[in-house]
Design an enzyme around this catalytic site. Structure first.
Site, mmCIF file in Angstrom:
data_model
loop_
_atom_site.group_PDB
_atom_site.id
_atom_site.type_symbol
_atom_site.label_atom_id
_atom_site.label_comp_id
_atom_site.label_asym_id
_atom_site.label_seq_id
_atom_site.Cartn_x
_atom_site.Cartn_y
_atom_site.Cartn_z
ATOM 1 N N HIS A 1 -49.258 -23.699 -40.510
ATOM 2 C CA HIS A 1 -48.210 -23.548 -39.509
ATOM 3 C C HIS A 1 -47.062 -22.649 -39.981
ATOM 4 O O HIS A 1 -46.168 -22.338 -39.190
ATOM 5 C CB HIS A 1 -47.642 -24.914 -39.119
ATOM 6 C CG HIS A 1 -48.473 -25.634 -38.097
ATOM 7 N ND1 HIS A 1 -49.484 -26.508 -38.432
ATOM 8 C CD2 HIS A 1 -48.456 -25.603 -36.738
ATOM 9 C CE1 HIS A 1 -50.034 -26.989 -37.330
ATOM 10 N NE2 HIS A 1 -49.433 -26.457 -36.285
ATOM 11 N N GLY B 1 -37.994 -29.506 -33.266
ATOM 12 C CA GLY B 1 -36.634 -28.976 -33.242
ATOM 13 C C GLY B 1 -36.081 -28.520 -34.569
ATOM 14 O O GLY B 1 -35.071 -27.821 -34.606
ATOM 15 N N GLY C 1 -33.780 -33.663 -36.434
ATOM 16 C CA GLY C 1 -34.189 -34.913 -37.062
ATOM 17 C C GLY C 1 -33.043 -35.610 -37.764
ATOM 18 O O GLY C 1 -32.915 -36.846 -37.687
#
Length: 548
Positions: A389, A458, A463
């Site tokens: 990713h 986000g 977080g």
């Protein structure tokens, strides 16, 4: 089914189930309402800072801040919808009139479609990667194939190479499309390489190369997936050429599935017209002043939008693959019926999950060699996902949270499966009470899962603020309400699986996944393809002739 499974699926009074659903739906709707109010109250500031677009609905603005949704929506308008339609037409035409030429025709079409968007230079990069991966795979050394493909994936992060590739395109979006294509094709190259290493010698390199081209440039899955393994692809593609179909059933499936995809798209667009959650999450000031209910609504809205988005992004390619008689991975399960880290990985992106199990978890030992091997195998699987990713800092935290979450869940399952604890529970708790107790324990897992998803969607700042506001600064009444909602969440998800099991009279999806994992663990070396390939030897020879 084990006694623990029975306790999890134990029926509860209908009044209690109704209460859970009312509380769950009520809290969802009220939190969405509060987030919508906050969005409207701060619309002017959000428009100045994030340039909200003119909405499709009168009187509403549109939040374009979700990069992935905006990116694929624009590309769909430009070319992808047309090229996917072309794929469907060519596939149907060749299936009816020239079935033996269907695979090479789709391969050539996919290559041309990729070239029309990525350009000659972009496709050349993919062909270089394909050639290197194919050459190393001929040595039939899994470790060498892994090293080669990881090095090829690492080229995505080499700054000088990035600048060169950027200069090939007029817009940044075209460059990003190349990056996405290389990343997804990298999984295909790894799948091909390892399957070749595990398969006994028997077919010429030209046939293997032809199938690798077909697998790589299969157009519906080319840019963004979903992921299907090389072994499944060639078996299903060969089998689909032998099956007949009915025009009426295909037409009804096409109409119904297209209608569902359009409905999902409308829901996604309605959400970003009604609630500006992506713009709000990008500004720490707004996150800190959000009312408590709106803050919860933001978390739920981000997760639900991510789910609906991938119903669209995976739904259209999966529909075309099904029309080609392939069996694509199941579409993501709704995040509102997923209550554990393990469930999220099994049921959201099934294609990636099966890929990780087959090529990383099982070959490294999995649970067959004790807990240490299981911890190592799971950790390396999450490490690869993080690297694939992009490997950024927030992705590292996300991967660590998921790794820890899966390990803790497995630890608790092992603890409660022990004879000592199990005997105590059996003596003092009824089946229904055990289900309620498990729901209470899973409430914490659900909260941590939501927090990890917020980090992924986000970034670390989202977080961190959620952690501070809900778990550190949160007052007892609000935390109790959150806990009650998570308990409702768990019981609703269990009730959904019970309903689905009764409707389809088959094993539940979770049981099927457990059975699949058990089969893989009992067969550490994936089964060879020799038997299946022997039955389609004539097809290989025909393809060999055509591709030459």
């Amino acid at each position: 089914m084990t006694s623990k499974s029975k306790s999890q699926l134990a029926p509860l009074p209908w009044t209690e189930i109704l209460l859970y659903w009312v509380l769950s739906f009520g809290s969802h709707l009220y939190s969405f309402y509060q987030l919508q109010r906050f969005s409207k109250e701060h619309e002017a500031g959000l428009e100045r800072e994030f340039q909200l677009e003119k909405g499709l609905l009168k009187g509403f603005k549109r939040d374009p801040s979700d990069f992935e949704w905006s990116f694929w929506t624009e590309w769909a308008k430009k070319s992808l919808l047309w090229t996917l339609t072309g794929h469907g037409i060519i596939s149907r035409f060749t299936s009816v009139y020239y079935p033996k030429l269907r695979v090479p025709a789709l391969t050539i079409y996919g290559l041309l479609a990729a070239g029309s968007v990525l350009g000659v230079k972009g496709v050349s990069v993919l062909l270089v990667h394909l050639g290197l991966s194919f050459s190393v795979a001929q040595l039939r050394k899994p470790a060498l194939s892994w090293a080669c493909n990881l090095l090829l994936l690492s080229t995505l992060h080499i700054q000088p190479l990035q600048e060169i590739q950027r200069d090939w395109y007029k817009t940044e979006e075209e460059y990003y499309l190349l990056l996405f294509s290389i990343a997804v094709c990298g999984l295909r190259f790894i799948s091909f390489s390892l399957e070749l290493c595990w398969c006994p010698p028997g077919h010429g390199g030209v046939v293997q190369l032809c199938w690798l081209f077909s697998y790589t440039f299969y157009h519906p899955f080319f840019y963004n997936g979903p992921i299907i393994t090389y072994k499944d692809y060639i078996e299903q593609m060969c089998r689909s050429g032998e099956e007949s179909d009915k025009d009426q059933s295909l037409l009804s499936y096409l109409v119904l599935r297209s209608g569902r995809i359009i409905l999902w798209w409308c829901i996604a667009e309605f959400m970003i017209h009604l609630m500006y959650m992506h713009s709000i999450q990008s500004n720490e000031t707004y996150l800190k002043i959000l009312p408590p209910w709106a803050l919860g609504g933001l978390a739920l809205a981000l997760a639900q939008f991510f789910y609906v988005k991938y119903l669209v992004l995976f739904g259209l390619p999966s529909m075309l693959a099904t029309l080609d008689k392939l069996v694509p991975p199941k579409l993501p399960s709704c995040v509102s019926i997923i209550h554990s880290f393990t469930g999220m990985w099994r049921h959201f992106d099934e294609g990636l999950y099966r890929w990780l199990i087959r090529y990383i978890y099982v070959p490294l030992g999995g649970s067959r060699h004790g807990p240490l091997y299981k911890i190592l195998s799971t950790g390396l699987a999450f490490g690869f996902v993080c690297l694939w990713h992009g490997g950024r800092d927030y992705l590292q935290y996300w991967a660590l949270m998921n790794w820890a979450g899966v390990l803790v869940e497995n630890g608790f399952k092992s603890l409660f499966a022990s004879s000592f604890i199990n005997s105590i529970v059996e003596q003092h708790f009824s089946a229904a009470m055990k289900r309620r107790s498990i729901a209470l324990l899973c409430a914490f897992a659900t909260a941590m899962l939501l927090l990890s998803n917020l980090v992924f969607l986000g970034g670390m700042h989202v977080g961190r603020i959620f952690w501070m506001r809900i778990f550190i600064q949160g007052k007892l009444p609000s935390e109790a309400l959150d806990g009650i909602e998570y308990v409702c969440h768990y019981n609703n998800s269990i009730q959904f699986y019970l309903y689905r099991a009764k409707s389809h009279t088959t094993l539940s999806q979770g049981t099927l996944h457990c059975l699949d994992l058990t089969i893989l663990q009992r067969n550490p070396t994936p089964p060879t393809m020799s038997k299946r390939l022997a039955t389609v030897e004539s097809s290989f020879k025909q393809l060999n002739t055509v591709f030459r």
